[in-house]
Design an enzyme around this catalytic site. Structure first.
Site, mmCIF file in Angstrom:
data_model
loop_
_atom_site.group_PDB
_atom_site.id
_atom_site.type_symbol
_atom_site.label_atom_id
_atom_site.label_comp_id
_atom_site.label_asym_id
_atom_site.label_seq_id
_atom_site.Cartn_x
_atom_site.Cartn_y
_atom_site.Cartn_z
ATOM 1 N N ASN A 126 0.814 -1.194 0.016
ATOM 2 C CA ASN A 126 -0.022 0.012 -0.052
ATOM 3 C C ASN A 126 0.809 1.452 -0.006
ATOM 4 O OD1 ASN A 126 -3.113 -0.982 0.293
ATOM 5 N ND2 ASN A 126 -1.563 -2.143 1.938
ATOM 6 N N GLU A 127 1.020 1.678 -1.237
ATOM 7 C CA GLU A 127 1.997 2.870 -1.482
ATOM 8 C C GLU A 127 1.180 4.201 -0.936
ATOM 9 O OE1 GLU A 127 5.164 2.091 -1.834
ATOM 10 O OE2 GLU A 127 5.418 1.013 -3.659
ATOM 11 N N PRO A 128 2.188 5.343 -0.903
ATOM 12 C CA PRO A 128 1.525 6.690 -0.700
ATOM 13 C C PRO A 128 0.281 6.871 -1.570
ATOM 14 C CG PRO A 128 3.935 6.805 -0.303
ATOM 15 C CD PRO A 128 3.537 5.141 -0.922
ATOM 16 N N SER A 188 -2.484 5.533 -0.812
ATOM 17 C CA SER A 188 -3.568 4.627 -0.691
ATOM 18 C C SER A 188 -4.600 4.896 0.332
ATOM 19 C CB SER A 188 -3.009 3.250 0.088
ATOM 20 O OG SER A 188 -1.956 2.708 -0.786
ATOM 21 N N THR A 235 10.310 1.723 -4.002
ATOM 22 C CA THR A 235 10.049 0.592 -3.664
ATOM 23 C C THR A 235 10.702 -0.519 -4.728
ATOM 24 O OG1 THR A 235 7.851 0.920 -2.763
ATOM 25 C CG2 THR A 235 8.244 -1.375 -3.271
#
Ligand code: GLP
Length: 278
Positions: free
Chosen positions: A170-172, A174, A189
């Site tokens: 869950n990246e920025p 999300s 990532t």
């Protein structure tokens, strides 16, 4: 009192702990002691459920951070009679697309690091399927959510943290209520993963991940972070305001979250700002 009294571990080392933004922070001198503590908690939960004739539902993570937890669970299985027959697992994420037998697959990782060495039933293992065809991904992700609910929900979710503040993938950006879905990975990532894939251009752009909301439905959450390189994102995750720019901040106020750290990962935290109410 802001900081709870320190306790001692088996080696008589101090464990410093305090609460900030609803997150219990536990700091061990060494990553090995931190890992053993989390493995002991998992083992105790598994045994308690077995005594009650119930299954124990674990949410599991990949990456280098949880490896020592898995190693200790294997030791407990071999030397201290810990059975994982009553354990059901749901892994957080998988690259997409990804063949299960590929060197970088999380299926292979979990088999090598844990499942091949304990008595868990293969039927009880769930890892997002990186071979689903793109037109079926949405349906598949809903089935993954349903499978977690049908199993009774996750008792304990193990997490690592990426340098972007991601939990799972869950990246920025999300959303707090997000569920299992296909996501695009951040460049940071992908750069961190590139060594496993033999270069950035060969590193997947996409992954399937449990959502933030999926993770927050877990009854207990234990996030591990070790090493100086995690200290900045740990500081933002614990002491920063809740924000989609650091998804780990969504863990504030869940009610049963512990950040289990070594002293290097905790080095930028300021215990004197702990929650006064705890
Ligand atoms: C990957 C995983 C995450 C993990 C992160 C950190 O992105 N999907 O679940 O937390 O890496 O990895 P490491 O533990 O190797 O630092």
């Amino acid at each position: 009192m802001l900081i709870q009294p320190t306790e001692k571990n088996d080696d008589n080392d101090d464990i410093v702990q305090w609460v900030r933004n609803g997150i219990a922070v536990r700091v061990f001198g060494e990553a090995a002691d931190a890992s053993n503590s989390v493995a002991a908690e998992i083992a105790s939960l598994i045994r308690q459920r077995a005594d009650d004739g119930e299954q124990c539902i674990l949410g599991l993570a990949t990456g280098s951070t949880p490896v020592r937890v898995y190693r200790e669970l294997i030791r407990l299985h071999r030397e201290e009679n810990l059975s994982m027959k009553n354990v059901v697992t749901f892994n957080l994420d998988e690259y997409f697309p990804m063949k299960p037998n590929a060197a970088q697959s999380y299926v292979r990782f979990m088999n090598e690091q844990l499942f091949d060495h304990v008595d868990i039933s293969p039927d009880n293992i769930h890892i997002p399927d990186g071979t689903v065809t793109p037109d079926r991904v949405t349906e598949y992700c809903q089935q993954y959510e349903d499978a977690i609910d049908t199993a009774g929900g996750i008792d304990l979710q193990l997490l690592g943290i990426g340098r972007t503040g991601h939990v799972g993938f869950n990246e920025p950006g999300s959303e707090q209520a997000s569920t299992t879905r296909l996501v695009r990975l951040c460049e940071i990532t992908r750069t961190d993963a590139a060594k496993d894939f033999g270069g950035l251009e060969k590193t997947p752009q996409l992954a399937i991940t449990m959502g933030v909301g999926t993770i927050l439905r877990s009854r207990r959450i234990r996030l591990l972070a070790f090493g100086e390189h995690k200290s900045a994102i740990v500081e933002r995750s614990v002491q920063g305001a809740i924000s989609d720019s650091v998804p780990a901040t969504y863990l504030h106020d869940h009610g049963n979250v512990e950040f289990v750290l070594d002293s290097a990962a905790a080095s930028k935290l300021n215990p004197s700002t702990a929650d006064v109410s705890h």
